[in-house]
Write a protein that holds these residues in place. Structure first.
Motif: not given
Length: 902
Positions: A507-520
């Motif tokens: 879950x932690x990695x998934x929440x972080x991935x959602x944040x990073x996806x916005x940058x991409x």
């Protein structure tokens, strides 16, 4: 210009001036080269197929006919071009054959050399076909075949057969008789085993070769003139004394290589031809086990193509016999159908693994061949290990899905084939990446902007997750993102079958991935789908994956069966379908003593045990006792199941890979075995219903859920509700196992899904909202419906113990759902159970079956379903002593396919 090309040009110029063939000495006078050099270059041109060599005194050379300016070359692809190996081992032979047939005015007499079975007769026939295609002979020109060995014991009769005989030439020659040479006028006479000609016959043949005429046996005056091209063949090689004269007098000598000198790919295509020929003869598709095909590719075949063909036909006959006598619905050639010397081919796999992998790349464990279809049609089971290194793993998955769709499968059926485990493939993908990789090299196939973005988002992720990412993650993510951005921009779908698992477990990695996806998204003006965010989270959790894989132990699965290849064949199929080389096997030859096999099995159990025990799957006899004996001697927890089937091995392997406990796997496999049916208790329908509520403590949430459910269901429902804790998963599963002996468990309600087979899970929030209570009501109603079905069927079926039959049919449906990853809705299940029950009763008591149209068409579309459902129904056949034929099977398959909700 190279000197070899200069030699070729001069030869071409001389032939253009009218010279048919030229010696090396003649060429020497036109070139500033010595005779030795000219001969060397001519031989090089001969090996390249650019010139032909005419065996005369002296040896003469001419352009290969496709190169010669004066000869028509409008034949593009003829019979000789289609022969297997025409572009490989037979390239020079084909060029020589064409040159021999096209050489003016009526071709060159030819001698074909080769061992027994290399295809000399077939090659001669193809030369004849090529001659007709090239308009050298008339379409109806004769091709007469004669084997000199048939009359070798009677020299006079042999000569008279070829040359004819004049009345009175020998005792019994009562009238003039025409020979084959005259009957072949205008065409070709093929003399096989020509070395069996007696000296007199050889001289008569040489006279004809030199002069174009001959005298029949006993004729002293009259000569007979005919236009016939001689093609002779022999197993004697040109070095033998007997053939020296032949080689001197016959201008074209073609040598066909033995099978051992030909490539494996050529042998594969030969086999495909044989298989399709048998398919046409039987008018049915033929299925070949991959290991059996490998054996044919690798075994020592001293009598060449002829033996390869006859050995395959023998195995095909055995498979056809099984098809007819056992009513298995398909012709399948397995390792057990092979002769002993063929089976030994598999022992050479280590020496030829690379070639075999290349030939059988992307082909499944069972290949299907049909003479009506172009190319090699097979049930392909695509594995990620076979993929190119530069493909991203989810690209490979999509390619695999596309290939399966191309075979006629629907999208909802894709996961029925391979049971994809993304975590395993992800770890393999990461492990293949280098620890160090220069950026300038990476930027050759990854956009620099992508590299910069990956560097930025990993830096952010390090802060969010308090961890450091190595260069391997940077490389892997950069390559991955390059492919995913192209896919998104092109509108291609991204599919992540483990998305929910990732969201829950990382879950932690998934929440972080959602944040990073916005940058991409902002950088490249795109919208990243949720499935791709799941993949991004996997990269962020790659260290957890590796650690979990290293620390997590799984139950070992070992299959031991009598026979030289029974266990290995079954395991190869199971591992192929699962997509993991996980299950181990031991073949026990029938000549091996049980004591020796026991020691081998014990050592293998010790080797594969990782602390969670081993499941032994065996066939019969002494092997059934091995588990208990090994367990006593080693202390390893072992469970044993006998009468093993392929679905059972698949079930065990898939459950072990999911991390299930030994007892759970054991129970699941029992449900697929005939013993599960035979030992079913008669009081099944009288069991009290049970609902389990669960949380980590067994109190708190579990008790609250219990109270809510109790308020909604009165005692009239005959329901018990028990609260359990799930802090220790093993204890919890053991407790549930014991409760299942006393109760019919309707559902598990809780905060965490424990994924227990055949027990529906209802999340706690659904109970609080009221939706879960409705689900429980429907589940209870379904169970009560089954009890009503049992009572109702007693009035309509002749069989005793109808309760057992309904329970058996339910067990069969559950087994089919598992093995094919189907989800059948409850209403449809009722209908299917009724159909199965009436079918058993009808076959058992009336010996009548239904007729289903287009059985073969259905089997071709749903090959995997036919095979696995047939095997899953075997317990029903065994317990009730019935035989379910292909029409009945097709009807069941159709019902199941039409009601699959997955």
């Amino acid at each position: 210009m190279k000197k070899v090309d200069k030699v070729y040009k001069v030869l071409s110029d001389l032939q253009s001036e009218g010279k048919k063939s030229i010696s090396a000495e003649e060429l020497m006078h036109h070139l500033n080269l010595d005779r030795t050099s000219v001969s060397r270059y001519l031989n090089q041109l001969f090996r390249e197929g650019r010139v032909i060599k005419i065996n005369s005194r002296p040896v003469l050379y001419a352009l290969a006919k496709e190169q010669e300016p004066s000869v028509k070359t409008d034949i593009k692809v003829g019979s000789l071009d289609k022969i297997i190996g025409a572009d490989f081992s037979l390239k020079v032979s084909v060029q020589q054959a064409k040159a021999a047939m096209l050489y003016p005015p009526r071709g060159l007499h030819t001698l074909i050399l080769g061992e027994t079975g290399v295809g000399k007769s077939m090659f001669a026939e193809l030369m004849y076909e090529f001659s007709k295609e090239s308009k050298i002979v008339e379409e109806n020109a004769p091709f007469i075949r004669f084997n000199c060995a048939d009359y070798a014991d009677n020299p006079q009769l042999l000569i008279s057969q070829i040359f004819g005989v004049k009345k009175g030439a020998y005792t019994g020659a009562d009238y003039d008789r025409e020979g084959l040479l005259k009957k072949a006028h205008g065409g070709i006479l093929f003399l096989d085993e020509v070395h069996r000609l007696p000296p007199q016959g050889q001289e008569m043949l040489f006279t004809f070769i030199d002069k174009g005429s001959f005298r029949p046996l006993g004729e002293t005056e009259k000569m007979v003139e005919v236009e016939v091209q001689i093609i002779a063949a022999t197993t004697e090689y040109s070095q033998s004394a007997l053939l020296k004269t032949f080689v001197r007098r016959i201008p074209m000598v073609i040598e066909l290589p033995p099978l051992r000198e030909r490539s494996l790919i050529e042998r594969y295509y030969l086999l495909v031809d044989f298989i399709k020929a048998e398919s046409k003869r039987l008018n049915k598709s033929i299925y070949v086990d991959k290991s059996a095909l490998t054996s044919y590719l690798l075994y020592d075949c001293p009598n060449n193509i002829g033996q390869l063909k006859s050995d395959f036909q023998l195995a095909c006959a055995k498979a056809f016999l099984k098809y007819k006598t056992k009513n298995i619905g398909h012709i399948l050639i397995e390792q057990e159908d092979l002769q002993q010397q063929v089976k030994k081919g598999l022992m050479r796999i280590q020496d030829y693994r690379k070639e075999i992998n290349e030939i059988l790349k992307n082909k499944g464990d069972i290949l299907r061949f049909n003479y009506n279809e172009q190319g090699n049609i097979n049930n392909e089971v695509i594995t990620l290990e076979n993929s190119e290194n530069n493909e991203i793993f989810y690209d490979i998955i999509e390619k695999k899905l596309s290939l399966l769709k191309a075979q006629g499968l629907l999208e909802k059926e894709i996961n029925q084939i391979l049971n994809i485990d993304i975590e395993s493939y992800f770890s393999k993908y990461m492990s293949r990446l280098p620890e160090k990789f220069p950026k300038d090299q990476l930027y050759k196939f990854v956009n620099m902007e992508i590299g910069d973005v990956v560097e930025k988002i990993l830096s952010i992720a390090e802060g969010r997750l308090n961890k450091t990412f190595g260069e391997k993650v940077y490389i892997g993510l950069a390559i991955h993102l390059q492919g995913s951005l192209d896919r998104i921009k092109n509108g291609n779908k991204i599919y992540n079958p483990k998305l929910n698992f990732i969201r829950i477990n990382y879950s932690d990695e998934f929440l972080t991935a959602m944040e990073l996806a916005k940058i991409i998204e902002n950088k490249f003006s795109i919208e990243i789908p949720l499935d791709e965010i799941g993949y991004l989270a996997m990269f962020l959790a790659s260290d957890l994956y590796e650690a979990e894989i290293k620390k997590e132990s799984k139950v070992g699965i070992l299959v031991i069966m009598h026979g030289d290849s029974t266990a290995s064949s079954m395991v190869r199929v199971a591992n192929g379908l699962i997509g993991e080389e996980y299950t181990e096997y031991l073949d026990m030859p029938l000549t091996m003593k049980a004591e020796k096999m026991y020691d081998i099995a014990k050592n293998k159990v010790i080797e594969i045990d990782k602390g969670k025990g081993v499941l032994l799957l065996v066939d019969m006899g002494s092997l059934t006792n091995f588990g208990e004996m090994i367990s006593e001697e080693t202390g390893i927890n072992i469970k044993t199941i006998d009468m093993v089937s392929t679905p059972m091995v698949i079930e065990a392997c898939s459950k072990a890979l999911l991390g299930r406990e030994l007892q759970s796997i054991y129970k699941s496999c029992l449900e697929l075995s005939r013993y599960r049916i035979e030992t079913r208790t008669n009081n099944y329908s009288k069991k009290k219903f049970l609902i389990i509520t669960a949380c980590f403590t067994g109190e708190g949430s579990a008790e609250t859920l219990k109270q809510i459910i109790s308020q909604n269901f009165t005692k009239a429902y005959n329901i018990e509700i028990i609260a359990l804790n799930i802090l220790d998963r093993n204890d919890f599963l053991t407790h549930v196992e014991s409760l299942s002996e006393e109760y019919k468990i309707i559902a598990l309600v809780g905060t965490v899904n424990m994924f227990i087979e055949n027990i529906p899970f209802i999340p706690a929030p659904d109970i609080l909202s009221g939706e879960g209570v409705n689900k429980i009501s429907k589940l209870i109603e379904a169970e009560e419906d089954y009890i009503k079905i049992e009572k109702s069927l007693k009035n309509h079926l002749k069989l005793d113990k109808v309760e057992d039959l309904v329970g058996d049919c339910r067990a069969i449906i559950r087994s089919i759902e598992k093995i094919l990853s189907m989800v059948i809705n409850e209403e449809a299940k009722t209908g299917i159970i009724l159909h199965l029950a009436f079918m058993v009763d009808r076959i058992k008591n009336e010996n009548e079956t239904i007729i289903h149209e287009d059985v073969d068409a259905m089997r071709n579309i749903y090959t995997k379903e036919f095979i696995l459902i047939k095997q899953t129904l075997k317990p029903l056949e065994q317990k009730y002593h019935i035989e379910i034929n292909d029409d009945e099977l097709a009807h069941i398959v159709k019902i199941l396919i039409n009601n699959n909700e997955n």
